[in-house]
Every structure is written in structure tokens, then in C-alpha cells.
Write a protein that holds these residues in place. Structure first.
Motif, PDB file in Angstrom:
ATOM      1  N   ASP A  85     -20.348   9.722  -0.498  1.00 42.69           N
ATOM      2  CA  ASP A  85     -18.939   9.305  -0.445  1.00 42.69           C
ATOM      3  C   ASP A  85     -18.788   8.236   0.642  1.00 42.69           C
ATOM      4  O   ASP A  85     -19.669   8.065   1.486  1.00 42.69           O
ATOM      5  CB  ASP A  85     -18.015  10.500  -0.181  1.00 42.69           C
ATOM      6  CG  ASP A  85     -16.589  10.229  -0.676  1.00 42.69           C
ATOM      7  OD1 ASP A  85     -16.312   9.117  -1.167  1.00 42.69           O
ATOM      8  OD2 ASP A  85     -15.739  11.140  -0.577  1.00 42.69           O
ATOM      9  N   ASP A  86     -17.639   7.535   0.597  1.00 43.19           N
ATOM     10  CA  ASP A  86     -17.492   6.410   1.530  1.00 43.19           C
ATOM     11  C   ASP A  86     -17.046   6.834   2.918  1.00 43.19           C
ATOM     12  O   ASP A  86     -17.469   6.257   3.908  1.00 43.19           O
ATOM     13  CB  ASP A  86     -16.527   5.363   0.954  1.00 43.19           C
ATOM     14  CG  ASP A  86     -15.165   5.938   0.653  1.00 43.19           C
ATOM     15  OD1 ASP A  86     -14.307   5.951   1.554  1.00 43.19           O
ATOM     16  OD2 ASP A  86     -14.947   6.398  -0.475  1.00 43.19           O
ATOM     17  N   SER A  87     -16.178   7.829   3.016  1.00 47.09           N
ATOM     18  CA  SER A  87     -15.685   8.188   4.344  1.00 47.09           C
ATOM     19  C   SER A  87     -15.131   9.606   4.348  1.00 47.09           C
ATOM     20  O   SER A  87     -14.729  10.135   3.303  1.00 47.09           O
ATOM     21  CB  SER A  87     -14.577   7.214   4.786  1.00 47.09           C
ATOM     22  OG  SER A  87     -13.534   7.208   3.846  1.00 47.09           O
TER      23      SER A  87
ATOM     24  N   PHE B 236      -4.435   9.646  -1.438  1.00 45.73           N
ATOM     25  CA  PHE B 236      -3.700   9.592  -0.187  1.00 45.73           C
ATOM     26  C   PHE B 236      -2.191   9.520  -0.384  1.00 45.73           C
ATOM     27  O   PHE B 236      -1.444   9.725   0.546  1.00 45.73           O
ATOM     28  CB  PHE B 236      -4.161   8.397   0.657  1.00 45.73           C
ATOM     29  CG  PHE B 236      -5.123   8.802   1.720  1.00 45.73           C
ATOM     30  CD1 PHE B 236      -6.203   9.602   1.415  1.00 45.73           C
ATOM     31  CD2 PHE B 236      -4.957   8.400   3.027  1.00 45.73           C
ATOM     32  CE1 PHE B 236      -7.105   9.981   2.390  1.00 45.73           C
ATOM     33  CE2 PHE B 236      -5.847   8.761   4.008  1.00 45.73           C
ATOM     34  CZ  PHE B 236      -6.927   9.553   3.689  1.00 45.73           C
TER      35      PHE B 236
ATOM     36  N   TYR C 279       0.817  -1.210   0.000  1.00 46.46           N
ATOM     37  CA  TYR C 279       0.000   0.000   0.000  1.00 46.46           C
ATOM     38  C   TYR C 279       0.851   1.259   0.000  1.00 46.46           C
ATOM     39  O   TYR C 279       1.865   1.325   0.675  1.00 46.46           O
ATOM     40  CB  TYR C 279      -0.875  -0.016   1.261  1.00 46.46           C
ATOM     41  CG  TYR C 279      -1.969   1.007   1.233  1.00 46.46           C
ATOM     42  CD1 TYR C 279      -3.008   0.872   0.333  1.00 46.46           C
ATOM     43  CD2 TYR C 279      -1.940   2.105   2.078  1.00 46.46           C
ATOM     44  CE1 TYR C 279      -4.008   1.804   0.293  1.00 46.46           C
ATOM     45  CE2 TYR C 279      -2.945   3.044   2.042  1.00 46.46           C
ATOM     46  CZ  TYR C 279      -3.976   2.894   1.146  1.00 46.46           C
ATOM     47  OH  TYR C 279      -4.959   3.827   1.104  1.00 46.46           O
TER      48      TYR C 279
ATOM     49  N   ASP D 150      -4.423   2.976   6.897  1.00 46.70           N
ATOM     50  CA  ASP D 150      -3.596   4.167   7.066  1.00 46.70           C
ATOM     51  C   ASP D 150      -4.455   5.366   7.456  1.00 46.70           C
ATOM     52  O   ASP D 150      -4.727   6.246   6.652  1.00 46.70           O
ATOM     53  CB  ASP D 150      -2.825   4.440   5.772  1.00 46.70           C
ATOM     54  CG  ASP D 150      -1.742   5.477   5.985  1.00 46.70           C
ATOM     55  OD1 ASP D 150      -1.418   5.766   7.157  1.00 46.70           O
ATOM     56  OD2 ASP D 150      -1.223   6.004   4.992  1.00 46.70           O
TER      57      ASP D 150
ATOM     58  N   VAL E 239     -12.105  11.373   6.435  1.00 46.92           N
ATOM     59  CA  VAL E 239     -11.008  11.049   7.355  1.00 46.92           C
ATOM     60  C   VAL E 239     -10.419  12.360   7.888  1.00 46.92           C
ATOM     61  O   VAL E 239     -10.731  12.811   8.980  1.00 46.92           O
ATOM     62  CB  VAL E 239      -9.944  10.167   6.660  1.00 46.92           C
ATOM     63  CG1 VAL E 239      -8.831   9.829   7.636  1.00 46.92           C
ATOM     64  CG2 VAL E 239     -10.595   8.887   6.142  1.00 46.92           C
ATOM     65  N   ARG E 240      -9.620  13.028   7.077  1.00 48.46           N
ATOM     66  CA  ARG E 240      -9.092  14.340   7.479  1.00 48.46           C
ATOM     67  C   ARG E 240     -10.044  15.466   7.094  1.00 48.46           C
ATOM     68  O   ARG E 240      -9.921  16.581   7.568  1.00 48.46           O
ATOM     69  CB  ARG E 240      -7.748  14.604   6.794  1.00 48.46           C
ATOM     70  CG  ARG E 240      -6.646  13.668   7.198  1.00 48.46           C
ATOM     71  CD  ARG E 240      -5.407  13.994   6.350  1.00 48.46           C
ATOM     72  NE  ARG E 240      -4.280  13.145   6.696  1.00 48.46           N
ATOM     73  CZ  ARG E 240      -4.096  11.932   6.202  1.00 48.46           C
ATOM     74  NH1 ARG E 240      -4.978  11.419   5.355  1.00 48.46           N
ATOM     75  NH2 ARG E 240      -3.048  11.219   6.543  1.00 48.46           N
ATOM     76  N   GLY E 241     -10.933  15.161   6.136  1.00 52.63           N
ATOM     77  CA  GLY E 241     -11.856  16.190   5.664  1.00 52.63           C
ATOM     78  C   GLY E 241     -11.268  17.020   4.538  1.00 52.63           C
ATOM     79  O   GLY E 241     -11.787  18.082   4.197  1.00 52.63           O
ATOM     80  N   THR E 242     -10.191  16.523   3.938  1.00 54.72           N
ATOM     81  CA  THR E 242      -9.518  17.305   2.891  1.00 54.72           C
ATOM     82  C   THR E 242     -10.219  17.231   1.548  1.00 54.72           C
ATOM     83  O   THR E 242     -10.315  18.228   0.843  1.00 54.72           O
ATOM     84  CB  THR E 242      -8.080  16.771   2.657  1.00 54.72           C
ATOM     85  OG1 THR E 242      -7.572  16.320   3.895  1.00 54.72           O
ATOM     86  CG2 THR E 242      -7.200  17.798   2.037  1.00 54.72           C
ATOM     87  N   THR E 243     -10.682  16.043   1.203  1.00 55.42           N
ATOM     88  CA  THR E 243     -11.144  15.886  -0.183  1.00 55.42           C
ATOM     89  C   THR E 243     -12.578  16.382  -0.404  1.00 55.42           C
ATOM     90  O   THR E 243     -12.918  16.798  -1.503  1.00 55.42           O
ATOM     91  CB  THR E 243     -11.044  14.415  -0.650  1.00 55.42           C
ATOM     92  OG1 THR E 243     -11.697  13.609   0.319  1.00 55.42           O
ATOM     93  CG2 THR E 243      -9.630  13.958  -0.806  1.00 55.42           C
TER      94      THR E 243
ATOM     95  N   TYR F 164     -14.276   0.714   2.128  1.00 58.96           N
ATOM     96  CA  TYR F 164     -13.367   1.371   1.193  1.00 58.96           C
ATOM     97  C   TYR F 164     -12.377   0.454   0.477  1.00 58.96           C
ATOM     98  O   TYR F 164     -12.214   0.546  -0.732  1.00 58.96           O
ATOM     99  CB  TYR F 164     -12.586   2.449   1.947  1.00 58.96           C
ATOM    100  CG  TYR F 164     -11.513   3.127   1.136  1.00 58.96           C
ATOM    101  CD1 TYR F 164     -11.842   4.091   0.182  1.00 58.96           C
ATOM    102  CD2 TYR F 164     -10.172   2.811   1.295  1.00 58.96           C
ATOM    103  CE1 TYR F 164     -10.863   4.712  -0.580  1.00 58.96           C
ATOM    104  CE2 TYR F 164      -9.181   3.428   0.541  1.00 58.96           C
ATOM    105  CZ  TYR F 164      -9.534   4.379  -0.392  1.00 58.96           C
ATOM    106  OH  TYR F 164      -8.561   4.982  -1.144  1.00 58.96           O
TER     107      TYR F 164
HETATM  108  P1  AMP Z   1     -10.091  12.838   3.628  1.00 56.99           P
HETATM  109  O1  AMP Z   1      -9.873  13.910   2.636  1.00 56.99           O
HETATM  110  O2  AMP Z   1      -8.895  12.664   4.521  1.00 56.99           O
HETATM  111  O3  AMP Z   1     -11.349  12.990   4.405  1.00 56.99           O
HETATM  112  O4  AMP Z   1     -10.167  11.484   2.824  1.00 56.99           O
HETATM  113  C1  AMP Z   1     -11.323  10.781   2.625  1.00 56.99           C
HETATM  114  C2  AMP Z   1     -11.281  10.063   1.297  1.00 56.99           C
HETATM  115  O5  AMP Z   1     -10.079   9.312   1.157  1.00 56.99           O
HETATM  116  C3  AMP Z   1     -12.440   9.078   1.248  1.00 56.99           C
HETATM  117  O6  AMP Z   1     -13.374   9.573   0.345  1.00 56.99           O
HETATM  118  C4  AMP Z   1     -11.847   7.776   0.783  1.00 56.99           C
HETATM  119  O7  AMP Z   1     -12.242   7.521  -0.548  1.00 56.99           O
HETATM  120  C5  AMP Z   1     -10.349   7.941   0.870  1.00 56.99           C
HETATM  121  N1  AMP Z   1      -9.788   7.163   1.991  1.00 56.99           N
HETATM  122  C6  AMP Z   1     -10.313   6.926   3.175  1.00 56.99           C
HETATM  123  N2  AMP Z   1      -9.476   6.213   3.948  1.00 56.99           N
HETATM  124  C7  AMP Z   1      -8.392   5.977   3.234  1.00 56.99           C
HETATM  125  C8  AMP Z   1      -7.177   5.283   3.472  1.00 56.99           C
HETATM  126  N3  AMP Z   1      -6.890   4.670   4.624  1.00 56.99           N
HETATM  127  N4  AMP Z   1      -6.282   5.266   2.482  1.00 56.99           N
HETATM  128  C9  AMP Z   1      -6.532   5.892   1.337  1.00 56.99           C
HETATM  129  N5  AMP Z   1      -7.656   6.545   1.057  1.00 56.99           N
HETATM  130  C10 AMP Z   1      -8.583   6.594   1.986  1.00 56.99           C
END
Ligand code: AMP
Length: 481
Positions: A356-358, A324, A83, A398, A360-364, A253
Motif C-alpha cells: 500500500d502507499d501509506s 477519506f 479536494y 489533508d 496515515v491514521r491506520g484505519t484502512t 499518492y
Molecule cells: P489510513 O486509514 O488513515 O491509514 O489511510 C491510509 C490510506 O488512505 C492510504 O492507503 C492512502 O491510499 C489514503 N490516503 C493517504 N493520505 C491521504 C490523503 N491525504 N487524502 C486521502 N487519502 C489518503
């Protein structure tokens, strides 16, 4: 010290009972598992005399060509995809890893993450076994090799590994004398399935790697189960079992939708996640738009349950990798714009439910919402198939530490504001568990802070107390520094 030893990867193992070369099967299997790791890949084969191994950095198709795959002769073998992690990876960390004794050597690959890695590295160095890579697979390999030297029994050697190692590890290994062994940690955190016919036995992280080899799915290794294929016969035994805790993020995911993980079809789980989200968090909207690709089955489910049509209002550039891998926050945002495009004539003037699926940081999410608005969307209501991620993962997903996890530090309303959504809702935990259908046999440490292993619990406590990140590393990695 290399801060990146997290290993959320793909593994593959094959034994030809009729003595056929297996390297092309491994190559096919790794291509099918490429979504689980794009950082590096490797193949090891054995012809019952010697182990041949080739690893490299990049995609499977970049590392191997016809000649190199052909040169990996032997009727048993294993493969690995690693990964991508922030900061990249070196060839030295690519798997499979090899030790030269016992039994003319052992090559091993695994998927998961060892939570008590630093403790085990110290124990091994006291015994005079130096760990030379930053890969936790090397720790498993050393413990297994030394246990096998003592016990001369693969089941016992795997059991000793399970007694010592705290964490997740779906493992495949071959010996230079022609045995194939696979085992899964006692909680069964990471997936591993198998298939068997008259000609071969295959193990893989996901069933798509069996499909690719025209092999029917035979089953899944149970938590704490060991499978040994020797002299053409497979024997399986559960040597140590604890409360099953299958990683729920595989369904959210990681895994491909066409895979069957522990008896559940990932596609169906995702459709159901969407259906339930539509019921628990409806939205007044004109169209349902998935963030491709992971959320597409969920958007279908949402659309079916709400009666709102699903429209592919976001298109993906398939030549851009997962975001990521971008090292900094700013670069991750740029990557979103490279990767996705909102289709103006589909979204203009529309009230959109974005699935969307998740988060995490809230960036995307923020740039995607901006993109939809820029293309004329009147309203953007965000629905997330995973409940809020509020805690780190010590088992190979991760995810960052508390300070970076947006849901660990902000309410849903605050997150909605930050990402610029007209409304935001997450899946609730019950609906997640019901959609997966494995009851309490799931690991949801990142959602509820309850970890299946002792070290996971200890690390979470320590991490909270010491305030998250230390010198750019995560705490369980810093301990090594
Ligand atoms: P973020 O911008 O950090 O909120 O990233 C969330 C997006 O990253 C989600 O829409 C997922 O598609 C993807 N994602 C979530 N968890 C992971 C991971 N562990 N590794 C890579 N991509 C991820």
C-alpha cells in the motif's frame, strides 16, 4: 466557523492565441484532474470584456453539461477541482473566485494551503478588504488585486503575493481584459506544468491535463516563477526563489501515475519505490498483492525485484469514491468493505505481501488485512511505499494532527499488531528520496517534521505544545475561530 479550508486541488488555465473558445478544453482538463478533487469544481472564462464563471458542488461531469460549457464563451479561462474534506464544502467555497476590479475583474484558482492564513485575513480586514469565504484562494486574490492596482504589473503583483503569503500555492488567474497569469510559490511545493504551441498556452497541476488536450508538455514553472500570457505572447520570470521543496506526497499518492511532475514520471517513481522496498524489507511470500489503485506500480516493482509474482488479489469497485471523504472512523472502515473485495481463489492458502502507499491514521489497513485472511490468505506481510507519516502537513495534504497519526504515537511493531499484519515495513527515507530523484528538493515535513516555511515550523511547535486538536478543528484553523 468552517473548519475546512484545506485546499489540495487541481488547477487548469488556457489561453487561445487564435481566439478560439476554450471552455471545452478546460472541461477536459478538469476531468483529467478529477482525482485531485471531487468536492466541487468551477470554470471561469474571459472574452476580453467580461468574466463568466460557473461553479458547483460534485464531480465535473455532474456540474457541467454541453450547454453550460458552451455558454462559457471566451478565448482564455481557468478551471478548478476541489479536494474532498471531512464536513463537505459549500458552493460559496468553490473556485474560481472573482473580484470585480481592477481590469474588469480577476478570477483566480489555486492548489495549496496558506499557512499564515489567519494573519493575512486580519491584515486584509484592517485594509477594509473583507474575506467572505473560508477559501484561502480569496486571500491570494485580494492581495494580488490590491498589489496589481498599485503596481500595474503582473510580475510585481505576484512577487508581492510571494513576499506576504507563507505556504503552498500553484495559482492561475485571468483578467476581464484578457490576460492569463500563473505563478508558483517560492518553494514550488505544489506542482504546475505548462505547454505551448502555435495556437495556445496551457497550465495545469499535472501533465495528464495537457495530454487530454493533445498538448505536449513544455516544462514546469520553477519555484517562485510567474508566467504572464498577454496579447498572444507568454513571458516568464522567477521573481522570488527559495530552497525548492516539492511535495513528496504527490509521488506517493496524489498524482496520477501517467503524470510527469517536475521532470519525474510518477509511474516510474512508484515502480522504483516498490523495487527498493523489496530490497530493504524482503518477505517470504507466494504472491504480491497491491491495494488498488495507487500501489499497483509499486507492487510491480516489488514483484520484479523479489521474483514473487504480482497477483490482483484485491479488486476495487470503481464506483466508490476515495475513503477519506467518510466523516467518521467507523464509516471509513465500512467504506473499505464497499470499495475492495479479496479474490478467494487467488489468495486462498497463500502467503501474501500486501503493498500500500501509506498508513496515515491506520484505519484502512486492518479491514483490508482481515478481508484477505477471510478469503483464506495464510499470512499477510504489509509493505508501505511511504515512510511513516509522523507530523501534520500545513501545505494542503489533508493529514491529521499528531494525536491521530498512528506512526506519531506507535512503533512499527505496535502498528503491525494494531492492523493485524504478520509483518510490517515502511520505506526508508533515503530510498524514498532516491526513488523520486530530486535530492533535497523535496518537502517531507510530514515524515521528518522539518517544514520549508517559517509558519510551518511555528505551527508544528504550537501544535505539539497545545496537544493537537482543539474543539474538532486543527490548530491553524482554530486560530481563526
Ligand atoms: P489510513 O486509514 O488513515 O491509514 O489511510 C491510509 C490510506 O488512505 C492510504 O492507503 C492512502 O491510499 C489514503 N490516503 C493517504 N493520505 C491521504 C490523503 N491525504 N487524502 C486521502 N487519502 C489518503
Amino acid at each position: 466557523m468552517n473548519c475546512e479550508k484545506k485546499e489540495s486541488c487541481g488547477i487548469f488555465g488556457v489561453y487561445s492565441k487564435i481566439g478560439h473558445s476554450v471552455s471545452f478544453r478546460i472541461y477536459n482538463g478538469l476531468v483529467a484532474l478529477q482525482h485531485r478533487g471531487q468536492d466541487s469544481a468551477g470554470i471561469a472564462t474571459s472574452d476580453s470584456k467580461k468574466i463568466r464563471i460557473m461553479t458547483g458542488v460534485g464531480l465535473v461531469s455532474d456540474i457541467f453539461n454541453r450547454e453550460s460549457v458552451e455558454s462559457l464563451s471566451g478565448s482564455i479561462g481557468i478551471g478548478h477541482v476541489r479536494y474532498p474534506t471531512i464536513g463537505g464544502c459549500t458552493k460559496e467555497d468553490a473556485q474560481p473566485l472573482l473580484v470585480h476590479s481592477p481590469k474588469r475583474g480577476i478570477a483566480l484558482a489555486h492548489n495549496g494551503n496558506i499557512a499564515n492564513y489567519s494573519k493575512l485575513v486580519s491584515e486584509l480586514s484592517i485594509q477594509g478588504r473583507m474575506v467572505s469565504s473560508s477559501c484561502d484562494a480569496e486571500v491570494i486574490l485580494h492581495i494580488f488585486a490590491s498589489a496589481y492596482e498599485q503596481t500595474h504589473d503582473f510580475f510585481n503583483a505576484a512577487k508581492i503575493c510571494m513576499e506576504k503569503i507563507d505556504g503552498s500555492y500553484a495559482t492561475v488567474l485571468i483578467t476581464g481584459e484578457g490576460d492569463l497569469v500563473a505563478f508558483r510559490d517560492p518553494h514550488g511545493i505544489k506542482p504546475i506544468c505548462f505547454g505551448e504551441d502555435a495556437e495556445k498556452v496551457i497550465f495545469a497541476s499535472e501533465s495528464v491535463a495537457l495530454d487530454m488536450n493533445r498538448m505536449r508538455l513544455g516544462g514546469f514553472l520553477a519555484p517562485g516563477e510567474v508566467a504572464v500570457v498577454s496579447k498572444g505572447t507568454m513571458k516568464r520570470k522567477v521573481v522570488l526563489q527559495k530552497q525548492p521543496a516539492h511535495c513528496m506526497f504527490e509521488y506517493i499518492y496524489f498524482a496520477r501515475p501517467d503524470s510527469n511532475i517536475d521532470g519525474k514520471i510518477v509511474y516510474e517513481v512508484r515502480v522504483e519505490l516498490g523495487r527498493r522496498l523489496a530490497k530493504s524489507s524482503p518477505a517470504k511470500a507466494d504472491i504480491v498483492v497491491p491495494v488498488p489503485d495507487t500501489a499497483r506500480p509499486a507492487a510491480l516493482g516489488f514483484s520484479e525485484a523479489s521474483g514473487i509474482p504480482m497477483i490482483e488479489g484485491l479488486m476495487k469497485n470503481r464506483y466508490v469514491g476515495r475513503t477519506f471523504i467518510m466523516p467518521s472512523q467507523a464509516k471509513r472502515e465500512d467504506a473499505v468493505n464497499l470499495k475492495l473485495n479479496a479474490v478467494r481463489h487467488l489468495v486462498e492458502g497463500k502467503r501474501v505481501v500486501m503493498i500500500d502507499d501509506s498508513i496515515v491514521r491506520g484505519t484502512t489497513s486492518r479491514p483490508i488485512i482481515e478481508m484477505l485472511r477471510h478469503a483464506g490468505a495464510r499470512e499477510v506481510h504489509v509493505r508501505i511505499t511511504c515512510p511513516p507519516v509522523v507530523a501534520p502537513c500545513f501545505y494542503g495534504v489533508d493529514l491529521p494532527t499528531y494525536s491521530e497519526l498512528i506512526a506519531a504515537n506507535h512503533s512499527v511493531a505496535e502498528i503491525a499488531k494494531k492492523i493485524g499484519a504478520d509483518s510490517l515495513a515502511f520505506q526508508n527515507f533515503n530510498d524514498l528520496a532516491e526513488s523520486i530523484g530530486l535530492g533535497d528538493k523535496i518537502c517531507a515535513g510530514c515524515l521528518n517534521g522539518k517544514y520549508p516555511t517559517k509558519t510551518g515550523e511555528e505551527l508544528a511547535k504550537k501544535l505539539k505544545k497545545e496537544g493537537g486538536k482543539l474543539k474538532g478543528c486543527r490548530i491553524w484553523e482554530e486560530e481563526l475561530g
